[in-house]
Write an enzyme that holds these catalytic residues in place. Sequence first.
Site, PDB file in Angstrom:
ATOM      1  N   CYS A  72      55.879  52.350  49.838  1.00 23.83           N
ATOM      2  CA  CYS A  72      55.594  53.727  49.413  1.00 23.83           C
ATOM      3  C   CYS A  72      54.092  53.914  49.174  1.00 23.83           C
ATOM      4  O   CYS A  72      53.545  54.981  49.440  1.00 23.83           O
ATOM      5  CB  CYS A  72      56.352  54.061  48.140  1.00 23.83           C
ATOM      6  SG  CYS A  72      58.071  53.543  48.162  1.00 23.83           S
ATOM      7  N   CYS A 124      62.147  55.952  55.501  1.00 28.19           N
ATOM      8  CA  CYS A 124      62.816  56.744  54.458  1.00 28.19           C
ATOM      9  C   CYS A 124      62.661  58.238  54.700  1.00 28.19           C
ATOM     10  O   CYS A 124      63.316  59.037  54.040  1.00 28.19           O
ATOM     11  CB  CYS A 124      62.251  56.383  53.090  1.00 28.19           C
ATOM     12  SG  CYS A 124      60.493  56.734  52.958  1.00 28.19           S
TER      13      CYS A 124
END
Length: 146
Positions: A103, A33
């Site tokens: 994440c 990402c």
Amino acid sequence: MYSEKVMDHFQNPRNVGEIEDASGVGTVGNAKCGDIMRIYLDIDDDGIIRDCKFKTFGCGAAVATSSMATELVKGKSIEEAMKVTNRAVMEALDGLPPVKVHCSLLAEEAIHAALWDYAKKHGIEIEGLEPPKSDIHEGEEEGEEY
Ligand code: FES
């Protein structure tokens, strides 16, 4: 989708900023990402983490997990900080949606990278600590269930 704790730490992140002359600094990125996280640690002569700050250029879950991770390592010994895994951070946040689990890895990796930096500067070895990865490769987040 997100727990109240995640929303709270996302909207009011704790320990945002930098530490000047930090004992250790770790920066990690997620190749998938493109998000980046940096953690600063202030460690005293007894090996206690007196302060911890972070900067995250990333998604809401990355902000919330960094915020919680800094709270969890503050005041802890290095050995205790090594136990602050992404799973521990997620549990403290009452969970993350499966697509956001990767994440939370950034926070764990950034703490380890900052501890690595500290160990290198002080010529010491921290048990169980591995050299930081420059990024988190695709696929590592797959197959994990929480
Ligand atoms: Fe990149 Fe969350 S989407 S860290």
